[in-house]
Design a protein around this motif. Structure first.
Motif, mmCIF file in Angstrom:
data_model
loop_
_atom_site.group_PDB
_atom_site.id
_atom_site.type_symbol
_atom_site.label_atom_id
_atom_site.label_comp_id
_atom_site.label_asym_id
_atom_site.label_seq_id
_atom_site.Cartn_x
_atom_site.Cartn_y
_atom_site.Cartn_z
ATOM 1 N N HIS A 257 0.857 -1.181 0.000
ATOM 2 C CA HIS A 257 0.000 0.000 0.000
ATOM 3 C C HIS A 257 0.902 1.242 0.000
ATOM 4 N N ALA A 258 0.767 2.107 -1.016
ATOM 5 C CA ALA A 258 1.565 3.333 -1.075
ATOM 6 C C ALA A 258 0.795 4.478 -0.416
ATOM 7 N N ILE A 259 1.507 5.261 0.416
ATOM 8 C CA ILE A 259 0.868 6.335 1.188
ATOM 9 C C ILE A 259 1.687 7.609 0.998
ATOM 10 N N LEU A 260 1.095 8.609 0.362
ATOM 11 C CA LEU A 260 1.720 9.924 0.194
ATOM 12 C C LEU A 260 1.082 10.885 1.203
ATOM 13 N N MET A 261 1.932 11.491 2.037
ATOM 14 C CA MET A 261 1.444 12.454 3.031
ATOM 15 C C MET A 261 1.991 13.837 2.683
ATOM 16 N N VAL A 262 1.072 14.770 2.471
ATOM 17 C CA VAL A 262 1.438 16.157 2.148
ATOM 18 C C VAL A 262 1.034 17.030 3.329
ATOM 19 N N HIS A 263 2.019 17.639 3.980
ATOM 20 C CA HIS A 263 1.771 18.495 5.143
ATOM 21 C C HIS A 263 1.779 19.959 4.694
ATOM 22 N N VAL A 264 0.689 20.674 4.945
ATOM 23 C CA VAL A 264 0.551 22.069 4.530
ATOM 24 C C VAL A 264 0.452 22.942 5.780
ATOM 25 N N LYS A 265 1.294 23.954 5.819
ATOM 26 C CA LYS A 265 1.270 24.907 6.941
ATOM 27 C C LYS A 265 1.050 26.298 6.367
ATOM 28 N N ARG A 266 -0.049 26.970 6.807
ATOM 29 C CA ARG A 266 -0.401 28.287 6.267
ATOM 30 C C ARG A 266 -0.574 29.286 7.414
ATOM 31 N N SER A 267 0.014 30.457 7.239
ATOM 32 C CA SER A 267 -0.078 31.525 8.237
ATOM 33 C C SER A 267 -0.988 32.631 7.708
ATOM 34 N N PHE A 268 -1.778 33.230 8.621
ATOM 35 C CA PHE A 268 -2.674 34.309 8.225
ATOM 36 C C PHE A 268 -3.054 35.101 9.464
ATOM 37 N N MET A 269 -3.695 36.230 9.235
ATOM 38 C CA MET A 269 -4.172 37.074 10.323
ATOM 39 C C MET A 269 -5.656 36.828 10.510
ATOM 40 N N GLY A 270 -6.084 36.532 11.715
ATOM 41 C CA GLY A 270 -7.489 36.239 11.978
ATOM 42 C C GLY A 270 -7.844 36.616 13.394
ATOM 43 N N GLY A 271 -9.105 36.367 13.744
ATOM 44 C CA GLY A 271 -9.538 36.688 15.094
ATOM 45 C C GLY A 271 -10.982 36.295 15.308
ATOM 46 N N ASP A 272 -11.437 36.404 16.544
ATOM 47 C CA ASP A 272 -12.829 36.067 16.880
ATOM 48 C C ASP A 272 -13.723 37.266 16.571
#
Length: 862
Positions: free
Chosen positions: A269-284
């Motif tokens: 079984h082949a398993i490709l894992m793509v990790h994405v890290k995204r930064s942004f400005m946000g708030g409640d």
């Protein structure tokens, strides 16, 4: 032996998924990949637009998301074409109904529904868009996502997921296309993407990017249940080429074997894992009011980071030993594959039936996929089947697996964290900037204090010197005045003595001198009469010269007309509706008229023409003001007219004469001069706008009002005059002129409003104006909205531009919404005949938060 390999290497003949047959499938967008069973479930792209998870992630709750299942049919390979030539396919696809019929025999079949049914002609691009693209978009929004292929060996799982497409880019599989979309969406400065590529072989997890890294342990977080592989190789991806190279390396290390069903059958079984890290400005900053509407409250934003993971799983094919011919070590591999797939099937059955116990720990495969089924990930499953009736049992098993998977419900969650490091770096940069700015201000303050001290000392010294000089000059002046007074007294004394002597002499001659004085007075009176007659003669000569030139021009015009073979009455004037560039005779006439005026200008002189503006004779005055108006139409003459006092004379005429012709022509001349920016400020400085406003209020003649509106419209195009135009009543004068109702007059009014709105928009863009529009304050908005769709094209075009310029200043948005201007902006963005105005209206609607919020509230698409 069947040759149905779908690996990234070469595949022969007709065994691949591509066939030379016309493609007749509908081009369905990824957003249409919706559930046919549960209407409340939405597609990936729909979720991205509405972003409900932005609420759920705050409270820890998730968004429901059922596992999406698509079925793909492989075309017959060479062996099946030969062996099954007399037999029909065991399946019949109905893609338009998203149904599949599995034939039991020639007269009976079972029908199954899926989220998508892909025929053997479906392109790789279409497969990606309906199966994987919604998942990729969710990953970019911060959710975990899984794309998995399940099916009998040799039915095209690896072709669908892992095809590199080096020979033909159209063959690119889901792995390659997913990374293309991810890299296109992220920002390299703030975001990052990293990849791990593994295989599960004989219940041992191996690293395809580093084969020496064998038997990688699976670590589970006991609190939140997340699965991680800390020993797996993690490679950061910067471009698509490096990712494709990693896939190529991984494929060379993946274990495959030749079986009766597939020449390159995957044994892991082949398993490709793509990790994405995204930064942004946000708030409640998102809350709901009592009516359930969402309201956005302005609050300080804070740096956040979202970490998401895309898992692409190419499962090894299920197989029956007697059909695949596996023996020896291959037999052990087949057993291991079937056991892990069986464990996965048990977990899916338990989840579909809402069982209290889910046997997750029975296999490493199920442990790795615990987030994909029943977890927090958005999952899409594609089941691949073959058409051959010889494999009806395996096809039935695959279809039933997909049907059970469709019943699994996940609870999607965004993994969002506060980005302390980013905030710390930003605060450090701000602190450094503030320290540097404070040092600069301190240094500037000290330098300013020193400069003021030096300047004060210099001024004190200069005042002392000036005082001493002034004192000395005053002393010298007093001395000179004293001496001058003495001298004047001596001269008076001498004059008095001489006067006494002269009086004695003149007593004897006074009678004879009285008769001579009367003759002198008569001569003075005669000279004054002759000067007056000379002035009148000069005026008459100027008028006669002008009339002679006009008669010469008309005679030449008549001669050209007769020489041209014209019949009937010759025209005596130039029709304003005819273009001289389309009629050569009219063009010659205009040039002749300009030449006549220029000749008069050269022969008579500007000063004499301007002097006639003050003549007592009404005909002379009217003729003179027409000549000045024609001269002012030429840009080369405008400076000379202004320097000679012509502008002042025209304003005096506008103020002091009630003759309609004089006022009309004078207003036209002022409008011509107002086309020059330097003259505009002079007109305002001499009270021109007040005079034009009074003329607009008194006049009733449409031509006079058109001239006045044209003059004010030209002044409205000057950025420096906005406030003065408002304070002296220029805008209200324009709005008062609309009472005339004549299209030419309304066109000039609309042009003036468009010019003024453009100046305000420019000032707002440059940051020099942050207040509400002066047009709106003076009540222009109702008239603008009322005439925005006027039948006359010039009026409509100017008003459409004025609306777009007003809407570019955010402070005007609420007034425009309450005044009905938003509807006109939407109409302009859709129906305006000019592309530049349509584009400007669309950009304005998109850029304004207030307009966007109102359009969403009204459910208007734009």
């Amino acid at each position: 032996m069947a040759s149905s390999a779908y690996r990234n290497g070469a595949h022969g003949g007709s065994s691949g998924m591509k066939v030379d047959r016309p493609v007749q499938v509908a081009n369905i967008k990824s957003s249409s990949f919706k559930s046919r069973l549960t209407p409340s479930h939405s597609s990936g792209s729909a979720l991205r637009r509405s972003s409900p998870a932005s609420f759920a992630s705050k409270d820890g709750d998730g968004v429901p998301g059922r596992v999406r299942v698509a079925v793909r049919l492989r075309p017959r390979n060479a062996e099946e074409l030969a062996a099954d030539a007399d037999f029909a396919d065991c399946v019949e696809l109905q893609p338009e109904l998203k149904r599949l019929k599995l034939r039991k025999n020639n007269w009976d079949s079972d029908t199954y529904e899926f989220d998508e049914v892909l025929t053997e002609f479906a392109s790789q691009k279409r497969v990606y868009e309906v199966v994987a693209k919604p998942v990729v978009e969710s990953v970019l929004d911060g959710y975990n996502g899984t794309v998995m292929a399940y099916g009998q060996t040799g039915t095209g799982k690896t072709f669908t997921l892992g095809r590199l497409g080096e020979q033909d880019t159209a063959d690119r599989g889901i792995m390659v296309r997913s990374m293309e979309d991810i890299l296109a969406e992220i920002s390299p400065e703030t975001d990052s993407v990293s990849v791990s590529y593994l295989q599960l072989y004989m219940e041992a997890l191996q690293d395809l990017l580093n084969p020496a890294n064998d038997n990688i342990p699976i670590v589970e977080d006991p609190k939140i249940g997340d699965v991680s592989l800390p020993r797996a190789t993690l490679v950061e991806i910067r471009d698509q080429q490096s990712f494709v190279e990693l896939l190529r390396i991984g494929e060379t290390h993946r274990i495959a074997a030749n079986t009766k069903l597939n020449t390159e059958s995957s044994r892991s079984h082949a398993i490709l894992m793509v990790h994405v890290k995204r930064s942004f400005m946000g708030g409640d900053n998102i809350y709901s009011n009592e009516n359930g509407d969402i309201s956005h409250l302005a609050k300080p934003l804070k740096p956040l980071v979202r970490k998401s993971k895309l898992v692409v799983v190419d499962l090894a094919g299920s197989e029956r030993i007697h059909k695949s011919g596996s023996e020896g070590h291959m037999l052990e591999e087949a057993k291991s594959i079937n056991l892990s797939l069986s464990a996965l099937g048990k977990c899916i059955n338990a989840l579909a039936e809402n069982s209290a116990h889910v046997p997750i720990r029975d296999s490493k495969l199920t442990r790795l996929l615990r987030d994909s089924f029943g977890g927090t990930a958005r999952t899409s499953l594609i089941v691949t089947i073959g058409p051959s009736p010889r494999h009806r049992g395996e096809t039935t098993s695959t279809i039933l697996f997909g049907q059970r998977a469709m019943k699994v419900e996940n609870m999607l969650k965004i993994k969002e964290e506060f980005d302390y490091k980013s905030l710390s770096r930003r605060l450090e940069v701000q602190l450094d900037k503030l320290i540097a700015e404070n040092e600069r201000q301190q240094k500037a303050f000290e330098d300013e204090v020193e400069r003021i001290n030096i300047e004060a000392e210099n001024r004190v010294s200069e005042v002392e010197r000036s005082f001493a000089d002034a004192l000395e000059k005053e002393r010298l002046k007093c001395q000179m005045d004293y001496m001058e007074s003495v001298k004047q007294l001596e001269e008076k004394l001498v004059l008095n003595q001489q006067q006494r002597d002269f009086d004695v002499f003149t007593d004897s001659n006074c009678i004879g001198q009285a008769g001579g004085s009367v003759e002198v007075l008569k001569l003075h009176k005669i000279l004054e009469n002759e000067a007056h007659q000379k002035k009148k003669l000069e005026e008459e000569i100027i008028i006669l010269r002008s009339q002679l030139l006009q008669l010469t021009f008309e005679a030449d015009q008549m001669k050209r007309y007769l020489d041209g073979g014209g019949s009937g009455n010759a025209y005596t004037g130039l029709d304003s509706s005819m273009s001289p560039f389309r009629h050569p005779q009219l063009k010659d006439a205009v040039n002749g008229q300009k030449a006549s005026i220029a000749t008069l200008f050269e022969q008579v002189g500007l000063q004499k023409i301007l002097a006639l503006l003050e003549s007592d004779d009404a005909n002379v005055r009217i003729h003179a003001v027409k000549v000045v108006a024609n001269l002012a139409a030429e840009e080369a003459n405008q400076k000379k007219i202004v320097e000679a006092g012509g502008l002042t004379s025209l304003l005096v005429l506008l103020r002091s004469f009630e003759d309609e012709t004089v006022r009309r022509v004078a207003a036209g001349a002022i409008a011509n001069l107002a086309m020059n920016e330097a003259n505009q400020e002079l007109i305002m400085a001499e009270g021109g706008i007040s005079l034009l406003s009074m003329t607009a209020a008194d006049a009733e003649d449409p031509q006079t009002l058109r001239m006045v509106a044209g003059a004010i419209a030209n002044l409205c195009g000057n950025d420096k005059l906005r406030m003065k135009l408002k304070s002296e009543g220029g805008i209200k004068a324009l709005l008062g002129i609309v009472r005339c109702g004549h299209p030419d007059v309304l066109s000039q009014v609309a042009r003036g409003i468009a010019n003024f709105a453009k100046c305000e928009s420019r000032a707002s863009t440059q940051g020099t104006n942050s207040s509400r529009s002066l047009l709106i304050e003076d009540g222009a908005l109702p008239w603008i909205v009322q005439n925005a769709n006027d039948e006359a094209a010039p009026i409509r075009r100017h008003i459409e531009l004025a609306l777009c310029h007003l809407a570019q200043h955010e402070v005007n948005a609420k007034d425009m919404i309450s005044g009905g201007a938003l509807w006109e902006l939407v109409r302009i963005s859709r129906d305006c005949s000019r592309e530049d105005i349509r584009s400007l209206a669309r950009r304005t609607l998109i850029s304004s938060p207030t307009f966007r919020s109102e359009l969403r509230r009204l459910r208007i698409e734009y």
